[in-house]
Write a protein that holds these residues in place. Structure first.
Motif, PDB file in Angstrom:
ATOM      1  N   GLU A  86       0.832  -1.197   0.000  1.00  0.00           N
ATOM      2  CA  GLU A  86       0.000   0.000   0.000  1.00  0.00           C
ATOM      3  C   GLU A  86       0.869   1.251   0.000  1.00  0.00           C
ATOM      4  N   GLU A  87       0.516   2.194  -0.868  1.00  0.00           N
ATOM      5  CA  GLU A  87       1.261   3.452  -0.976  1.00  0.00           C
ATOM      6  C   GLU A  87       0.285   4.615  -1.123  1.00  0.00           C
ATOM      7  N   ASN A  88       0.760   5.802  -0.775  1.00  0.00           N
ATOM      8  CA  ASN A  88      -0.017   7.019  -0.987  1.00  0.00           C
ATOM      9  C   ASN A  88       0.612   7.867  -2.091  1.00  0.00           C
ATOM     10  N   THR A  90       0.149  11.868  -4.175  1.00  0.00           N
ATOM     11  CA  THR A  90      -0.413  13.213  -3.981  1.00  0.00           C
ATOM     12  C   THR A  90      -0.435  13.995  -5.282  1.00  0.00           C
ATOM     13  N   THR A  99      -4.718  13.439  -1.640  1.00  0.00           N
ATOM     14  CA  THR A  99      -3.902  12.258  -1.355  1.00  0.00           C
ATOM     15  C   THR A  99      -4.704  11.004  -1.687  1.00  0.00           C
ATOM     16  N   PHE A 100      -4.081  10.099  -2.460  1.00  0.00           N
ATOM     17  CA  PHE A 100      -4.708   8.851  -2.890  1.00  0.00           C
ATOM     18  C   PHE A 100      -4.009   7.668  -2.230  1.00  0.00           C
ATOM     19  N   THR A 101      -4.726   6.576  -2.100  1.00  0.00           N
ATOM     20  CA  THR A 101      -4.126   5.303  -1.744  1.00  0.00           C
ATOM     21  C   THR A 101      -4.329   4.345  -2.911  1.00  0.00           C
ATOM     22  N   ASN A 102      -3.337   3.466  -3.140  1.00  0.00           N
ATOM     23  CA  ASN A 102      -3.514   2.474  -4.198  1.00  0.00           C
ATOM     24  C   ASN A 102      -4.361   1.288  -3.733  1.00  0.00           C
ATOM     25  N   ARG A 103      -4.837   1.335  -2.475  1.00  0.00           N
ATOM     26  CA  ARG A 103      -5.800   0.327  -2.025  1.00  0.00           C
ATOM     27  C   ARG A 103      -7.180   0.764  -2.514  1.00  0.00           C
ATOM     28  N   VAL A 108      -7.971   9.578   0.184  1.00  0.00           N
ATOM     29  CA  VAL A 108      -7.934   9.541   1.649  1.00  0.00           C
ATOM     30  C   VAL A 108      -7.754  10.925   2.264  1.00  0.00           C
ATOM     31  N   SER A 109      -7.478  11.934   1.451  1.00  0.00           N
ATOM     32  CA  SER A 109      -7.376  13.297   1.953  1.00  0.00           C
ATOM     33  C   SER A 109      -7.670  14.267   0.815  1.00  0.00           C
ATOM     34  N   ARG A 143     -14.023   4.423   2.251  1.00  0.00           N
ATOM     35  CA  ARG A 143     -13.132   5.508   1.841  1.00  0.00           C
ATOM     36  C   ARG A 143     -13.833   6.375   0.804  1.00  0.00           C
TER      37      ARG A 143
END
Length: 612
Positions: A86-88, A90, A99-103, A108-109, A143
């Protein structure tokens, strides 16, 4: 409008108008005596989709630009064997930092970072001092802009996706799945989410692509392909027990008019009407989702306010895409995530005013207005903004606009107050009539009308001005309670630092005051009540005091209503209370002038009579 305030204003108006109308027109007032179900969707579990064990190598550019559609009979997730963590990621524009997550390829922000010409944040969080964070109540199961394969009750896709940055203002996430078709065969499809931003726009574009192989039959899970959701809750974070003037609305626009529904607490409900775009909104910020292909969307929008994280209440909208029966499909969604103010939202009426070239989508229909009184809000807003350009203080602007309104309404107010005082002087005669004809209401009405004619009094002179002032009050309430420019606007530093919330002095009580729950000591509501009591006292003293039953009712009006308002409006926005307080103080001065004028008039009449 906030429920408690609607009740308070409505109740006070009914009581006041009813009191004077009954007493002056018909006869003196007589004593008065005084489950929501969660809707669940049931879907057939006929399709199974498993994470691909060992992805084939695929060109990212090819996947991210393809249009795809998938059909599957059963969908469920199996454990992924991909070697991804899992990574974030921006993306930052002039307006937002996302801000994104690859999950799941979710957000997420979403921080609002736009600055004014002086380099100050336009949308500052009063508590943190940073830009407003629009996404709240995130969890592993919920999310922002996550997808569920199937209907609204299905869990979100929680797998790790491959991420691909597509320049400074775009990013894509993709993952391959294996699906089992109804005939027992298997096929593969790639799920792709692509986000694209513009440098100076609060609207971004989300493309959802489903790309199936040659064996793919389409995607149908109980009549649905997938469900897209907004964030679990709109920021900034607030306490619904204290901030009772904050609210959440579901808004749906059908191309001609918008429908607003108040979102309650701890519920899940369906909204089933045609819609062009749908939104979830608070007082000052909102999410609007506008699908490019509305025909592909289900008419049912699900909105919920469940509690999923601690004791925090959600406010979320879920939109379901109809089932897909072809191999490739891309659905595009334009999503506005930003301030709920007219200057931003009206950009989407004309294509030349927004960077996406959107035209006629009317995001400004999501604004909170007084309906048929909207024209009055426009006039008041114009006055406020014009004056503020000169004084550069919204609190001072409110005071000046209030005085202007009072001066304009003075002729009507004067006539109303003179009529009230005139009737007070004839209360003894009214009491005599009431006693004499207590068993003959029809005769009482006739004699009362006769007395009115003799003294030259029109009973409607007291009611109509009151109704007119109520109309002004209603429009002012909606404007002052929702006007975006008041958010964070200081009037007197250290006392009224933000006109959109209540004033405060001293420390904040962590657990709130006993029985009341208030966590701030406020002075403005006290000043408001004192001004209201003084006004009532001076009004009563301007004429002969009422007696008996009427005296008791007048005392209730004079003392009871202001005290009731004190408790109802204790946490009201300072801008609204400032208007009411200044209005009372100015009207108090007007009453003193009217009292003096009437006294001088009586002395003149007495003097003339003596000369005769």
């Amino acid at each position: 409008m906030e429920k408690n305030t609607v009740w308070a204003i409505g109740l006070s108006t009914v009581v006041l108008v009813g009191f004077f109308a009954a007493q002056t027109f018909l006869f003196p007032p007589q004593p008065q005596e005084q489950n929501q179900q969660a809707e669940n969707q049931t879907e057939q579990d006929a399709t199974v989709v498993e994470n691909e064990a060992g992805n084939a190598e695929v060109s990212s550019n090819e996947i991210l630009s393809s249009e795809s559609v998938i059909a599957a009979s059963e969908i469920s997730n199996a454990e992924s064997t991909e070697n991804l963590s899992e990574e974030n990621f921006t993306i930052t524009t002039n307006n937002v930092k996302v801000t994104f997550t690859n999950r799941g390829g979710d957000i997420v922000s979403y921080e609002l970072i736009e600055k004014d010409e002086n380099g100050n944040l336009k949308n500052r969080d009063v508590d943190t001092g940073k830009g407003v964070e629009l996404i709240e109540n995130l969890s592993d199961k919920n999310r922002a802009f996550a997808l569920s394969l199937g209907g609204a009750t299905k869990p979100i896709v929680n797998d790790i996706f491959t991420a691909k940055k597509l320049g400074d203002n775009a990013i894509g996430f993709f993952k391959k799945f294996t699906s089992k078709n109804a005939d027992g065969t298997t096929s593969e499809f790639t799920l792709v989410k692509t986000y694209t931003f513009k440098p100076n726009d609060y609207t971004f574009k989300l493309d959802i692509t489903i790309d199936g192989d040659e064996n793919f039959k389409g995607l149908d899970v109980g009549g649905s392909a997938y469900t897209l959701r907004t964030a679990p809750q709109i920021g900034p974070k607030y306490n619904p027990k204290v901030d009772r003037y904050e609210y959440r609305n579901l808004i749906s626009f059908n191309g001609e008019k918008s429908k607003k529904v108040n979102v309650g607490s701890k519920q899940t409900k369906n909204y089933e009407r045609d819609w062009v775009w749908t939104a979830i909104a608070g007082k000052y910020f909102e999410f609007i989702v506008y699908p490019e292909n509305q025909n592909a969307m289900s008419n049912t929008v699900v909105y919920n306010s469940e509690v999923e994280v601690g004791d925090a209440i959600n406010a979320q909208v879920k939109m379901t895409r109809k089932s897909i029966d072809k191999k490739e499909t891309t659905d595009s969604y334009y999503i506005y995530a930003g301030p709920r103010n007219e200057s931003e939202l009206k950009k989407y009426v004309s294509e030349e005013k927004n960077e996406w070239g959107l035209s006629g989508v009317h995001f400004n229909e999501s604004l909170q207005t007084s309906g048929f009184l909207y024209w009055l809000e426009v006039v008041l807003k114009f006055l406020l903004e014009t004056i503020n350009k000169l004084v550069h203080n919204w609190g001072v602007s409110i005071i000046i606009v209030t005085i202007i309104l009072k001066i304009c309404l003075f002729p009507i107010t004067k006539k109303s107050l003179e009529g009230t005082q005139k009737m007070q002087k004839f209360q003894p005669k009214m009491q005599e009539l009431q006693t004499k004809y207590k068993n003959d209401p029809q005769k009482l009405q006739m004699e009362t009308a006769k007395m009115y004619k003799e003294i030259g009094y029109n009973p409607m002179s007291g009611c109509l001005p009151m109704l007119f002032q109520f109309v002004i009050l209603f429009a002012m309430y909606n404007l002052f309670n929702n006007y975006f420019e008041f958010r964070g606007a200081s009037f007197i530093k250290g006392w009224i630092d933000d006109l959109s919330v209540g004033d405060h002095v001293g420390k904040t009580f962590e657990h709130g005051l006993p029985f009341l729950g208030w966590n701030q000591i406020r002075v403005l509501p006290v000043i408001y009540v004192i001004s209201q009591l003084l006004f009532g006292k001076i009004t009563q003293n301007g004429g002969t005091a009422a007696a008996g039953q009427n005296a008791g009712q007048m005392k209730m009006m004079m003392y009871g209503m202001p005290i009731m308002f004190f408790f109802l409006f204790y946490n009201a926005p300072a801008g609204l209370l400032l208007y009411w307080t200044v209005s009372n103080i100015f009207q108090l001065g007007q009453q003193l002038i009217i009292n003096k004028m009437m006294k001088n008039k009586e002395l003149t009449i007495v003097s003339k009579n003596r000369r005769k």
